[in-house]
Design a protein around this motif. Structure first.
Motif, PDB file in Angstrom:
ATOM      1  N   ARG A  99      21.452 -58.736 -73.434  1.00 13.46           N
ATOM      2  CA  ARG A  99      22.838 -59.200 -73.437  1.00 13.46           C
ATOM      3  C   ARG A  99      23.544 -58.976 -72.110  1.00 13.46           C
ATOM      4  O   ARG A  99      24.337 -59.794 -71.691  1.00 13.46           O
ATOM      5  CB  ARG A  99      23.612 -58.514 -74.551  1.00 13.46           C
ATOM      6  N   THR A 100      23.301 -57.860 -71.460  1.00 15.63           N
ATOM      7  CA  THR A 100      24.027 -57.568 -70.232  1.00 15.63           C
ATOM      8  C   THR A 100      23.190 -57.964 -69.022  1.00 15.63           C
ATOM      9  O   THR A 100      21.978 -58.164 -69.123  1.00 15.63           O
ATOM     10  CB  THR A 100      24.359 -56.068 -70.130  1.00 15.63           C
ATOM     11  N   ALA A 101      23.837 -58.030 -67.865  1.00 18.78           N
ATOM     12  CA  ALA A 101      23.121 -58.355 -66.634  1.00 18.78           C
ATOM     13  C   ALA A 101      22.051 -57.297 -66.350  1.00 18.78           C
ATOM     14  O   ALA A 101      20.948 -57.620 -65.900  1.00 18.78           O
ATOM     15  CB  ALA A 101      24.100 -58.452 -65.471  1.00 18.78           C
ATOM     16  N   ALA A 102      22.366 -56.031 -66.620  1.00 17.99           N
ATOM     17  CA  ALA A 102      21.384 -54.958 -66.395  1.00 17.99           C
ATOM     18  C   ALA A 102      20.171 -55.132 -67.306  1.00 17.99           C
ATOM     19  O   ALA A 102      19.025 -54.992 -66.862  1.00 17.99           O
ATOM     20  CB  ALA A 102      22.035 -53.593 -66.623  1.00 17.99           C
ATOM     21  N   GLU A 103      20.402 -55.446 -68.585  1.00 12.52           N
ATOM     22  CA  GLU A 103      19.290 -55.661 -69.509  1.00 12.52           C
ATOM     23  C   GLU A 103      18.457 -56.862 -69.074  1.00 12.52           C
ATOM     24  O   GLU A 103      17.228 -56.843 -69.170  1.00 12.52           O
ATOM     25  CB  GLU A 103      19.804 -55.878 -70.931  1.00 12.52           C
ATOM     26  N   GLN A 104      19.113 -57.912 -68.606  1.00 13.91           N
ATOM     27  CA  GLN A 104      18.398 -59.091 -68.128  1.00 13.91           C
ATOM     28  C   GLN A 104      17.550 -58.752 -66.908  1.00 13.91           C
ATOM     29  O   GLN A 104      16.407 -59.196 -66.795  1.00 13.91           O
ATOM     30  CB  GLN A 104      19.375 -60.219 -67.807  1.00 13.91           C
ATOM     31  N   ALA A 105      18.097 -57.947 -66.001  1.00 15.28           N
ATOM     32  CA  ALA A 105      17.358 -57.558 -64.796  1.00 15.28           C
ATOM     33  C   ALA A 105      16.131 -56.723 -65.161  1.00 15.28           C
ATOM     34  O   ALA A 105      15.046 -56.930 -64.605  1.00 15.28           O
ATOM     35  CB  ALA A 105      18.271 -56.795 -63.846  1.00 15.28           C
ATOM     36  N   VAL A 106      16.280 -55.786 -66.101  1.00 13.11           N
ATOM     37  CA  VAL A 106      15.148 -54.963 -66.518  1.00 13.11           C
ATOM     38  C   VAL A 106      14.095 -55.821 -67.210  1.00 13.11           C
ATOM     39  O   VAL A 106      12.891 -55.655 -66.976  1.00 13.11           O
ATOM     40  CB  VAL A 106      15.608 -53.795 -67.424  1.00 13.11           C
ATOM     41  N   ALA A 107      14.520 -56.771 -68.046  1.00 19.42           N
ATOM     42  CA  ALA A 107      13.575 -57.657 -68.722  1.00 19.42           C
ATOM     43  C   ALA A 107      12.800 -58.500 -67.708  1.00 19.42           C
ATOM     44  O   ALA A 107      11.587 -58.678 -67.832  1.00 19.42           O
ATOM     45  CB  ALA A 107      14.303 -58.555 -69.723  1.00 19.42           C
ATOM     46  N   GLU A 108      13.492 -59.012 -66.691  1.00 18.69           N
ATOM     47  CA  GLU A 108      12.829 -59.807 -65.651  1.00 18.69           C
ATOM     48  C   GLU A 108      11.872 -58.934 -64.846  1.00 18.69           C
ATOM     49  O   GLU A 108      10.754 -59.344 -64.527  1.00 18.69           O
ATOM     50  CB  GLU A 108      13.859 -60.462 -64.731  1.00 18.69           C
TER      51      GLU A 108
ATOM     52  N   LEU B  20       8.423 -46.476 -64.603  1.00 16.89           N
ATOM     53  CA  LEU B  20       9.006 -47.778 -64.917  1.00 16.89           C
ATOM     54  C   LEU B  20      10.115 -47.594 -65.953  1.00 16.89           C
ATOM     55  O   LEU B  20      10.021 -46.716 -66.809  1.00 16.89           O
ATOM     56  CB  LEU B  20       7.929 -48.724 -65.448  1.00 16.89           C
ATOM     57  N   PRO B  21      11.145 -48.434 -65.900  1.00 17.19           N
ATOM     58  CA  PRO B  21      12.298 -48.251 -66.795  1.00 17.19           C
ATOM     59  C   PRO B  21      12.118 -48.878 -68.172  1.00 17.19           C
ATOM     60  O   PRO B  21      13.066 -49.344 -68.771  1.00 17.19           O
ATOM     61  CB  PRO B  21      13.429 -48.946 -66.020  1.00 17.19           C
ATOM     62  N   PHE B  22      10.889 -48.921 -68.672  1.00 23.54           N
ATOM     63  CA  PHE B  22      10.647 -49.492 -69.995  1.00 23.54           C
ATOM     64  C   PHE B  22       9.374 -48.897 -70.564  1.00 23.54           C
ATOM     65  O   PHE B  22       8.560 -48.330 -69.854  1.00 23.54           O
ATOM     66  CB  PHE B  22      10.552 -51.014 -69.957  1.00 23.54           C
ATOM     67  N   MET B  23       9.222 -49.045 -71.881  1.00 24.07           N
ATOM     68  CA  MET B  23       8.062 -48.516 -72.580  1.00 24.07           C
ATOM     69  C   MET B  23       6.866 -49.424 -72.397  1.00 24.07           C
ATOM     70  O   MET B  23       6.998 -50.630 -72.249  1.00 24.07           O
ATOM     71  CB  MET B  23       8.351 -48.418 -74.082  1.00 24.07           C
ATOM     72  N   ASN B  24       5.695 -48.824 -72.501  1.00 25.99           N
ATOM     73  CA  ASN B  24       4.457 -49.574 -72.487  1.00 25.99           C
ATOM     74  C   ASN B  24       4.380 -50.392 -73.777  1.00 25.99           C
ATOM     75  O   ASN B  24       4.617 -49.857 -74.852  1.00 25.99           O
ATOM     76  CB  ASN B  24       3.293 -48.580 -72.414  1.00 25.99           C
TER      77      ASN B  24
END
Length: 140
Positions: free
Chosen positions: A67-76, A131-135
């Motif tokens: 939803r947020t720009a930060a979440e979009q950046a992390v997803a990308e 990395l800023p996300f889970m495996n």
């Protein structure tokens, strides 16, 4: 197999399949169910409506979108890292050290390391970063 609608503490909603309701309860109690969007644990079942198909053709339900720009950046960032690197899983420490020492081909890798192992790699001059996300293997 059973499908549950799930919700993370960041209000991302997504569906996931489990072997049984008991399997979900066991994984959730061990905090092994994580958000498909942001990787957060603490995922809970969300209210869900029964599935009633209007016709034989049904559309696939997409996962929750950032939803947020930060979440979009992390997803990308996650998509780019997963596309451009090899997942070496639990062999990460050994493989990173072998690449650094010239014993394995130089290539981008990603995987799992305990914090003490990652710290030792850094102390030895092996360039690694969290990395800023889970495996994905650990999600659901």
């Amino acid at each position: 197999m059973i499908q549950f609608s799930l919700k993370c503490p960041n209000d991302h909603r997504f569906d996931s399949w489990f072997q049984s309701a008991e399997a979900y309860d066991k994984l959730a109690a061990a905090r092994m169910v994580s958000c498909a969007v942001c990787g957060a644990d603490g995922v809970q079942k969300a209210p869900m409506a029964p599935r009633v198909a209007a016709s034989r053709e049904t559309e696939a339900r997409p996962l929750s979108q950032p939803r947020t720009a930060a979440e979009q950046a992390v997803a990308e960032l996650r998509r780019r890292i997963e596309k451009g690197s090899e997942d070496v899983g639990r062999n990460f420490v050994r493989e990173a050290r072998a690449i650094h020492e010239g014993e394995a081909p130089d290539r981008p890798i990603r995987g799992e390391a305990r914090i003490d192992e990652a710290r030792k790699l850094l102390e030895d001059g092996v360039p690694v970063m969290p990395l800023p996300f889970m495996n994905p293997r650990k999600s659901n």
